[in-house]
Write a protein that holds these residues in place. Structure first.
Motif, PDB file in Angstrom:
ATOM      1  N   SER A  17      27.117  46.427 -39.289  1.00 33.09           N
ATOM      2  CA  SER A  17      27.599  45.398 -40.215  1.00 33.09           C
ATOM      3  C   SER A  17      28.989  44.874 -39.860  1.00 33.09           C
ATOM      4  CB  SER A  17      27.609  45.948 -41.646  1.00 33.09           C
ATOM      5  OG  SER A  17      28.566  46.982 -41.778  1.00 33.09           O
ATOM      6  N   ALA A  18      29.638  45.478 -38.875  1.00 32.60           N
ATOM      7  CA  ALA A  18      30.984  45.034 -38.473  1.00 32.60           C
ATOM      8  C   ALA A  18      30.889  43.676 -37.773  1.00 32.60           C
ATOM      9  CB  ALA A  18      31.621  46.055 -37.538  1.00 32.60           C
ATOM     10  N   ALA A  23      39.967  42.397 -33.940  1.00 32.81           N
ATOM     11  CA  ALA A  23      40.514  43.101 -35.094  1.00 32.81           C
ATOM     12  C   ALA A  23      41.466  44.199 -34.641  1.00 32.81           C
ATOM     13  CB  ALA A  23      39.389  43.722 -35.921  1.00 32.81           C
ATOM     14  N   LEU A  24      42.291  44.612 -35.569  1.00 30.50           N
ATOM     15  CA  LEU A  24      43.046  45.857 -35.472  1.00 30.50           C
ATOM     16  C   LEU A  24      42.228  46.862 -36.264  1.00 30.50           C
ATOM     17  CD1 LEU A  24      45.507  47.780 -35.193  1.00 30.50           C
ATOM     18  CD2 LEU A  24      46.464  46.641 -37.207  1.00 30.50           C
ATOM     19  N   GLY A  36      43.916  57.479 -34.741  1.00 29.29           N
ATOM     20  CA  GLY A  36      44.278  56.476 -33.755  1.00 29.29           C
ATOM     21  C   GLY A  36      44.055  55.058 -34.239  1.00 29.29           C
ATOM     22  N   PHE A  37      44.658  54.130 -33.489  1.00 29.68           N
ATOM     23  CA  PHE A  37      44.525  52.702 -33.735  1.00 29.68           C
ATOM     24  C   PHE A  37      44.012  52.047 -32.467  1.00 29.68           C
ATOM     25  CE2 PHE A  37      47.784  53.828 -36.821  1.00 29.68           C
ATOM     26  CZ  PHE A  37      47.462  53.056 -37.924  1.00 29.68           C
ATOM     27  N   GLY A  38      43.431  50.872 -32.602  1.00 34.87           N
ATOM     28  CA  GLY A  38      43.001  50.121 -31.448  1.00 34.87           C
ATOM     29  C   GLY A  38      42.820  48.660 -31.804  1.00 34.87           C
ATOM     30  N   THR A  39      42.631  47.853 -30.779  1.00 40.58           N
ATOM     31  CA  THR A  39      42.354  46.432 -30.962  1.00 40.58           C
ATOM     32  C   THR A  39      41.213  46.048 -30.036  1.00 40.58           C
ATOM     33  OG1 THR A  39      43.929  45.732 -29.267  1.00 40.58           O
ATOM     34  CG2 THR A  39      44.762  45.869 -31.531  1.00 40.58           C
ATOM     35  N   GLU A  45      34.111  47.775 -30.062  1.00 41.99           N
ATOM     36  CA  GLU A  45      35.018  48.923 -30.124  1.00 41.99           C
ATOM     37  C   GLU A  45      34.419  50.053 -30.966  1.00 41.99           C
ATOM     38  OE1 GLU A  45      38.038  49.334 -28.576  1.00 41.99           O
ATOM     39  OE2 GLU A  45      37.669  47.449 -27.526  1.00 41.99           O
ATOM     40  N   LEU A  46      33.785  49.694 -32.086  1.00 37.71           N
ATOM     41  CA  LEU A  46      33.202  50.715 -32.956  1.00 37.71           C
ATOM     42  C   LEU A  46      31.987  51.370 -32.326  1.00 37.71           C
ATOM     43  CD1 LEU A  46      33.577  49.218 -36.540  1.00 37.71           C
ATOM     44  CD2 LEU A  46      35.156  50.659 -35.230  1.00 37.71           C
TER      45      LEU A  46
END
Length: 79
Positions: A17-18, A23-24, A36-39, A45-46
């Motif tokens: 559903s993303a 996105a950040l 963690g973070f990512g872009t 990415e997911l």
């Protein structure tokens, strides 16, 4: 500093559903602690995080471009 968004379970349903937009994103463990973070393009990415990572939760903020996502990350890290 964490995103001011609710956590979602990082599972196939969430990935499906993303949106396919830049996105950040923030990854968290089962307790809701940030790991963690990512872009990048969120759905891609997911998919990778689900397949190869150990995160259990995710939240995100959509961006208009790759550059915008990077700016959001920089602003977030500064806070």
């Amino acid at each position: 500093m964490s995103l001011a968004k609710p956590w979602r379970d990082l599972d196939r349903s969430t990935v499906g559903s993303a949106p396919s937009r830049y996105a950040l994103y923030e990854l968290g463990d089962a307790d809701g602690d940030t790991v963690g973070f990512g872009t990048g393009v969120l759905r891609d990415e997911l998919k990778e995080a689900l397949a190869y990572g150990d995160a259990a939760k995710v939240r995100w903020e959509l961006a208009d471009s790759a550059e915008h996502a990077e700016r959001l990350l920089a602003e977030h890290v500064e806070e």
